[in-house]
Design an enzyme around this catalytic site. Structure first.
Site, PDB file in Angstrom:
ATOM      1  N   ARG A 104      61.145  14.334   6.718  1.00  0.00           N
ATOM      2  CA  ARG A 104      60.079  13.330   6.725  1.00  0.00           C
ATOM      3  C   ARG A 104      58.767  14.056   6.979  1.00  0.00           C
ATOM      4  NH1 ARG A 104      58.427  11.561  11.381  1.00  0.00           N
ATOM      5  NH2 ARG A 104      60.337  11.367  12.568  1.00  0.00           N
TER       6      ARG A 104
ATOM      7  N   HIS B 288      56.856   9.144  11.921  1.00  0.00           N
ATOM      8  CA  HIS B 288      57.893   8.110  11.787  1.00  0.00           C
ATOM      9  C   HIS B 288      57.318   6.836  11.166  1.00  0.00           C
ATOM     10  CE1 HIS B 288      61.325   5.579  12.812  1.00  0.00           C
ATOM     11  NE2 HIS B 288      60.501   4.768  13.435  1.00  0.00           N
TER      12      HIS B 288
ATOM     13  N   TYR C 273      56.354  16.178  18.949  1.00  0.00           N
ATOM     14  CA  TYR C 273      57.743  16.650  18.992  1.00  0.00           C
ATOM     15  C   TYR C 273      58.116  17.657  17.895  1.00  0.00           C
ATOM     16  CZ  TYR C 273      58.135  12.700  15.695  1.00  0.00           C
ATOM     17  OH  TYR C 273      57.946  11.830  14.649  1.00  0.00           O
TER      18      TYR C 273
END
Ligand SMILES: Cc1ncc(C[n+]2csc(CCOP(=O)(O)OP(=O)(O)O)c2C)c(N)n1
Length: 378
Positions: free
Chosen positions: A271, A275, A284
């Site tokens: 990705r 998100h 992260y």
């Protein structure tokens, strides 16, 4: 024969009722993700299919960018982008026949659009306007599912029912790597394998469940290995290689349609965006990691294959981009119109027969709206 000789003849044997149900070896996934682009297998791929995939990837990337921009303009509440995952999205839609069903997750708007759902209607849910936003029966696309993995048992139920009725229908269900930790994933795969239901499970392993990396999600060698425990084949594919995903899914759909039962396909992808627009991915993961995946971009991989083989020129690239721009302009224009909404629609199509509680709430809302209107006239 002496006692010692008799003892020597003894060989331990399995318990009498035991026998393996299936040979696990053919169910095991390949050691590495299957690839087509840039390999010898590419020569066998249909040039027309490759060009179609390319145009759809370009359109899909543009759709993701436009939808993300609409969140910033306040026209869309939330958008889970599939930028970087377009090869999976597009291939999942293209491998199905009209009579088949697609069961998407919230990330799979693009798959729904590639299957024919109106680009605006596909975003209605994410704008918070109306239930699903599109008629699931029109293109046989189930509602985009936000509760993780709940679409999987739905797909199995539909596929099993179709088979009992003698309908030649396959269901393809999409789920993320995080979704494979849900109970619904287990129940769906178990039922599908026991019933030999015509289902294909496509796991898009994009590395993260929001901020949780795969290593914290599972200790399985690969997600495709999970298939073996259920008694179905597991396939591992490069999820950024549109030709490879298309081929693997085509095989799995054919297998299911022929009565061979379900397949679990793990597509290894990434990705590239956060998100959703509400997430900060820099918390992260590193920029270096994202850059490494950009070098394995699904559009670049296919474009290189097509141009190297003389199957696509500058004019072809430009025409794909122009078509994508036209789609984006139309999406922008229509999403910028204020929707006309009737609050009473909240109760429509919830149940075939509304429950007494729903009727009560419906009457209450109607009364409140009427009182509000009266107040406005005073
Ligand atoms: C049953 C359930 N639990 C938790 C959530 C909250 N949630 C939304 S997205 C998400 C991560 C899912 O990751 P993954 O399945 O890998 O899919 P991706 O978002 O990467 O496509 C979580 C935990 C949810 N939607 N449903």
């Amino acid at each position: 024969m002496t006692v010692m000789e008799q003892r020597g003849a003894y060989r331990p044997t399995p318990p009498p009722a035991w026998q393996p149900r299936t040979d696990p070896a053919p169910l095991l996934p390949d050691a590495e993700p299957y690839r087509v682009l840039g390999t010898e297998a590419a020569a066998k791929a249909d040039p027309e299919l490759l060009r179609t995939l390319y145009a759809q990837l370009i359109r899909g990337r543009r759709y993701n960018a436009q939808a993300t921009a609409l969140t910033k303009q306040g026209r869309l509440a939330v958008y889970p982008s599939s930028t970087g995952q377009e090869a999976c999205e597009v291939a999942a839609a293209l491998v199905l026949e009209e009579r088949d069903w697609l069961f998407p997750s919230y990330r799979d708007t693009l798959a729904a659009v590639a299957r024919g759902v109106d680009p605006v209607e596909a975003l209605t849910l994410l704008r918070g306007d109306w239930h699903t936003g599109y008629d699931p029966y029109e293109h046989r696309v189930a509602p985009l599912c936000t509760p993780l993995a709940t679409q999987l048992p739905h797909a199995v139920g539909l596929a099993h029912a179709a088979r009992l009725k003698g309908d030649d229908v396959v269901a393809l269900a999409m789920v993320g790597d995080g979704g494979t930790s849900e109970g619904d994933f287990h129940e769906a795969l178990n039922f599908a394998a026991v019933w030999q239901a015509p289902v294909v499970f496509l796991v898009q392993n994009n590395g993260f469940a929001i901020s949780v990396p795969l290593a914290k999600q599972t200790a399985a060698p690969t997600l495709a290995h999970k298939a073996v425990g259920y008694g179905m084949p597991g396939r591992l594919v490069d999820g950024n290689d549109a030709a490879a995903v298309h081929e693997v899914l085509t095989d799995a759909v054919r297998h299911a349609r022929a009565g061979g039962g379900p397949t679990l396909v793990e597509a290894v992808t990434y990705r590239l965006d956060a998100h959703t627009n509400a997430d900060d991915a820099t918390r992260y993961r590193t920029d270096d990691e994202v850059e490494t995946w950009r070098e394995h971009d699904p559009i670049a991989l296919l474009e290189r294959e097509l141009t190297d083989r003389g199957l696509l020129d500058e004019a072809g690239i430009q025409s794909a981009r122009d078509a994508a721009e036209a789609m984006a302009a139309d999406l922008r224009a229509r999403m910028n119109q204020d929707p006309v909404l009737d609050p009473m629609d909240l109760f429509a199509d919830v149940y075939a027969e509304p429950t007494p509680q729903l009727r009560e709430q419906q009457a209450q809302l109607r009364a409140e709206l009427a009182a509000g209107q009266e107040g406005a006239h005073r």
